[in-house]
Write an enzyme that holds these catalytic residues in place. Structure first.
Site, PDB file in Angstrom:
ATOM      1  N   TYR A  49      31.548  61.597  60.483  1.00  0.00           N
ATOM      2  CA  TYR A  49      30.947  60.007  60.323  1.00  0.00           C
ATOM      3  C   TYR A  49      31.551  59.376  59.190  1.00  0.00           C
ATOM      4  O   TYR A  49      31.005  59.515  58.125  1.00  0.00           O
ATOM      5  CB  TYR A  49      29.338  60.261  60.489  1.00  0.00           C
ATOM      6  CG  TYR A  49      28.814  60.870  61.601  1.00  0.00           C
ATOM      7  CD1 TYR A  49      29.525  61.142  62.761  1.00  0.00           C
ATOM      8  CD2 TYR A  49      27.604  61.402  61.520  1.00  0.00           C
ATOM      9  CE1 TYR A  49      28.980  62.116  63.764  1.00  0.00           C
ATOM     10  CE2 TYR A  49      26.935  62.157  62.452  1.00  0.00           C
ATOM     11  CZ  TYR A  49      27.858  62.464  63.650  1.00  0.00           C
ATOM     12  OH  TYR A  49      27.148  63.285  64.886  1.00  0.00           O
ATOM     13  N   HIS A 137      30.671  71.446  65.165  1.00  0.00           N
ATOM     14  CA  HIS A 137      30.809  70.093  65.853  1.00  0.00           C
ATOM     15  C   HIS A 137      31.833  69.916  66.758  1.00  0.00           C
ATOM     16  O   HIS A 137      33.205  70.272  66.447  1.00  0.00           O
ATOM     17  CB  HIS A 137      31.130  69.174  64.609  1.00  0.00           C
ATOM     18  CG  HIS A 137      30.697  67.767  64.684  1.00  0.00           C
ATOM     19  ND1 HIS A 137      30.989  66.797  63.810  1.00  0.00           N
ATOM     20  CD2 HIS A 137      30.123  67.084  65.948  1.00  0.00           C
ATOM     21  CE1 HIS A 137      30.709  65.543  64.269  1.00  0.00           C
ATOM     22  NE2 HIS A 137      30.046  65.638  65.619  1.00  0.00           N
TER      23      HIS A 137
END
Length: 323
Positions: A49, A137
């Protein structure tokens, strides 16, 4: 199933990492500050992110918050490196999803040592002494490694108490189901596949989680915006929605209008009726967006609304709905 005391709503931080729009450090920190002031205690972040921006901003915002008052999750499987090759999955029509980010980009690494390095680097970026949850992830194309060396690293970190819970976070339910069946995961974070618009995970992931006692956190409850404002050009899965998707979202909105309920309010509440779902995440890039989301979450929704959606075939016949 983890013994962490999850709240019903948490804050996802992709938007705080300049996802599709750049914001300042001060604006990002203000969102976290307001979330904490409103009682939100679960924060989910990741190295991806903003190429570390979200983790740094979260860390700055919670620096003076008693650590035991928070549940913080981050993700592993990507290391941030200056020589990272371009990852086309993070672009649409040549435009990156994350804007104005540091030059070090994500490099896939689900090796045992890579996972441990990832955790160490995330601790450094956030300034935290520990994470409560670590998630593999997006290992869609790296399942064998994620299920072996990646999982082993997380399992060992959990065994020595470095982290309280481990799991995986993905947008696709099928590979996530495989990980649930092959590994001893405490929880999974599923984005976009258990929403008012898309309940496809009822066919695989949610039953597997029920069998294994795996908790579920739901992200992407608005399916990237089409369940907020299903106008032509609305986004679905981070890109412009197909006509059929918009048409279905509009039909759901029409049912909501009969009961004077905002579509987004129904979208926020819907996933929590499933017994495996512990938390829904909202992602806000401004304080006003956060206040809107929290207000929508408090909206009363008549039971008849869910019955009408079911009878119209707009949600699965056997899907659990709120009381």
């Amino acid at each position: 199933m983890t013994d962490l005391n999850f709240p019903e709503i948490g804050l996802g931080t992709a938007a705080l990492g300049n996802f599709q729009q750049a914001i300042t450090d001060d604006d990002a920190i203000a969102v976290v500050d307001r979330a904490l002031a409103r009682g939100v205690r679960y924060l989910d972040t990741a190295p991806l992110y903003g190429h570390g921006l979200a983790e740094r901003r979260v860390g700055a915002a919670v620096a003076d918050v008693p650590r035991d008052d928070l549940i913080v999750s981050t993700k592993v499987g990507r290391l941030l490196r200056e020589d990272a090759p371009r990852d086309e999955s993070q672009y649409h029509d040549g435009v990156p999803f994350y804007l104005d980010v540091p030059s070090a980009g994500p490099v896939w690494d689900f090796s045992y040592d890579g996972i441990r390095r990832s955790v160490e680097e995330s601790l450094e970026r956030t300034g935290l002494d520990r994470f409560d949850i670590l998630l593999l992830h997006d290992p869609d194309n790296h399942l064998a490694e994620a299920a072996s060396t990646g999982y082993a690293a997380l399992r060992d970190l959990r065994a020595v108490g470095t982290v309280r819970a481990i799991g995986a976070g993905m947008n696709n339910s099928k590979p996530l189901t495989q990980l649930v069946r092959e590994c001893e995961l405490d929880l999974v974070l599923l984005a976009g596949r258990y929403t008012l618009l898309d309940q496809s995970s009822l066919a695989d992931l949610l039953p597997a989680c029920a069998e294994r006692g795996t908790s579920v956190v739901i992200g992407g409850v608005f399916n990237s915006g089409v369940l907020v404002d299903p106008a032509p050009g609305a986004s679905f899965d981070y890109i412009p929605a197909a006509d059929g998707v918009v048409t279905k979202a509009l039909a759901i909105q029409e049912v909501c209008k009969r009961y004077d309920v905002p579509l987004a309010a129904a979208a926020l509440r819907f996933p929590l009726a499933h017994p495996q779902v512990r938390t829904v995440l909202v992602g806000a890039r401004t304080v006003d967006e956060l206040e809107m989301d929290l207000g929508l979450f408090e909206t009363e929704i008549p039971g008849a609304l869910w019955a009408d959606l079911r009878s119209a075939g707009l949600i699965e016949a056997d899907v659990p709905t709120p009381e």
